[in-house]
Scaffold this motif. Structure first.
Motif, mmCIF file in Angstrom:
data_model
loop_
_atom_site.group_PDB
_atom_site.id
_atom_site.type_symbol
_atom_site.label_atom_id
_atom_site.label_comp_id
_atom_site.label_asym_id
_atom_site.label_seq_id
_atom_site.Cartn_x
_atom_site.Cartn_y
_atom_site.Cartn_z
ATOM 1 N N VAL A 59 0.841 -1.202 0.000
ATOM 2 C CA VAL A 59 0.000 0.000 0.000
ATOM 3 C C VAL A 59 0.876 1.253 0.000
ATOM 4 N N VAL A 60 1.916 1.257 0.831
ATOM 5 C CA VAL A 60 2.815 2.414 0.910
ATOM 6 C C VAL A 60 3.430 2.720 -0.456
ATOM 7 N N HIS A 61 3.775 1.672 -1.201
ATOM 8 C CA HIS A 61 4.438 1.854 -2.493
ATOM 9 C C HIS A 61 3.464 1.948 -3.664
ATOM 10 N N GLY A 62 2.167 1.990 -3.376
ATOM 11 C CA GLY A 62 1.186 2.156 -4.439
ATOM 12 C C GLY A 62 0.891 0.904 -5.233
ATOM 13 N N LEU A 63 1.392 -0.253 -4.778
ATOM 14 C CA LEU A 63 1.102 -1.507 -5.479
ATOM 15 C C LEU A 63 -0.295 -2.018 -5.146
ATOM 16 N N LEU A 64 -0.770 -1.690 -3.949
ATOM 17 C CA LEU A 64 -2.128 -2.015 -3.528
ATOM 18 C C LEU A 64 -2.814 -0.757 -3.022
ATOM 19 N N HIS A 72 -8.270 -5.076 -0.316
ATOM 20 C CA HIS A 72 -7.160 -4.590 -1.119
ATOM 21 C C HIS A 72 -7.478 -4.703 -2.608
ATOM 22 N N HIS A 73 -7.126 -3.645 -3.338
ATOM 23 C CA HIS A 73 -7.279 -3.579 -4.787
ATOM 24 C C HIS A 73 -5.897 -3.348 -5.397
ATOM 25 N N VAL A 74 -5.773 -3.598 -6.703
ATOM 26 C CA VAL A 74 -4.550 -3.222 -7.408
ATOM 27 C C VAL A 74 -4.370 -1.712 -7.289
ATOM 28 N N GLY A 75 -3.150 -1.269 -6.974
ATOM 29 C CA GLY A 75 -2.909 0.126 -6.631
ATOM 30 C C GLY A 75 -2.622 1.044 -7.801
ATOM 31 N N SER A 76 -2.416 2.305 -7.459
ATOM 32 C CA SER A 76 -2.297 3.363 -8.459
ATOM 33 C C SER A 76 -1.010 3.293 -9.266
ATOM 34 N N GLY A 109 4.227 9.253 -2.575
ATOM 35 C CA GLY A 109 4.572 9.498 -1.183
ATOM 36 C C GLY A 109 4.052 10.849 -0.736
ATOM 37 N N ASP A 110 4.945 11.689 -0.229
ATOM 38 C CA ASP A 110 4.566 13.023 0.232
ATOM 39 C C ASP A 110 4.699 14.073 -0.867
ATOM 40 N N SER A 111 4.907 13.623 -2.103
ATOM 41 C CA SER A 111 5.100 14.553 -3.219
ATOM 42 C C SER A 111 4.070 14.296 -4.313
ATOM 43 N N ARG A 112 4.024 15.208 -5.253
ATOM 44 C CA ARG A 112 3.286 14.986 -6.495
ATOM 45 C C ARG A 112 4.266 15.159 -7.644
#
Length: 221
Positions: A59-64, A72-76, A109-112
């Motif tokens: 989740v942290v890494h956007g995989l979920l 849980h879903h496939v992440g962004s 993370g904390d950025s865009r």
């Protein structure tokens, strides 16, 4: 193969790298249908703490992506590839409609990070190259759109005027994938070319429509 044993269950050792194989098995499972960590553990024959630990890191890494019900879903991270492919024609049309620089931003993370950009043809224009990273704490319109709670409001736009850079303004709208906000579409322009009612009133509806076209493109891939 039960939870308590911590065995590999139905996880295939395709590479012999245990953590990687388990991560791929989790992705395969949630791609078929969303699952909570305990259900994933039963489905894969893994220990519940192992799945909780891996899923939290994914989740942290956007995989979920973990929804409000704990599934849980496939992440962004996987939506970004499709977004990059779909963004160009959408941004080209948005620039044609507004005459201004059109961008797609994604959270990291904390950025865009600027994923795609089609710049205005005007000599005086907003200009940020693809790959530019800005903190989400710098509350421009794209940051507002990316940090909105999903479902918090009906579809809407966000605007900023001389917030991050004096003399520049922007209007952005969130792009949703499943129940997650995965990107923001943004139009950025010099304040001198904005009507008195502000950038949102001038371009908000066009930006929202562009975000909706990107959502449709994601669903079709």
């Amino acid at each position: 193969m039960g939870d308590a044993g911590g065995g590999d269950g139905i996880v295939r050792r395709a590479t012999g790298v245990g953590v990687l194989d388990r991560v791929v098995a989790i992705l395969d499972a949630v791609e078929a249908r969303p699952m909570g960590a305990s259900e994933l553990a039963r489905h894969l024959g893994l220990a519940v703490p192992t799945v909780h630990r891996l899923a939290a890191a994914m989740v942290v890494h956007g995989l979920l992506f973990r929804d409000a019900e704990g599934r849980h879903h496939v992440g962004s991270r996987f939506a970004s590839t499709a977004l990059a492919a779909a963004a160009s024609p959408v941004l080209e049309e948005l620039r044609r409609e507004t005459g201004e620089t059109a961008q797609v931003w994604v959270p990291r993370g904390d950025s865009r990070v600027c994923l795609a950009c089609v710049e205005s043809t005007s000599e005086l224009r907003a200009s940020l190259p693809v790959g530019t990273a800005l903190p989400l704490s710098a509350k421009g319109s794209a940051a507002q759109a990316l940090t909105e709670e999903p479902g918090e409001s009906s579809r809407r736009w966000f605007e900023s005027v001389s917030v991050r850079t004096p003399g520049l303004c922007s209007v952005s709208a969130p792009v949703h994938y499943a129940t997650e906000i995965v990107a923001a579409v943004c139009v950025a322009a010099p304040v001198s070319r904005v009507r008195a009612e502000g950038p949102g009133a001038q371009w908000g509806a066009l930006v929202v429509a562009a975000a909706e076209r990107l959502e449709e493109a994601l669903l079709s891939r």
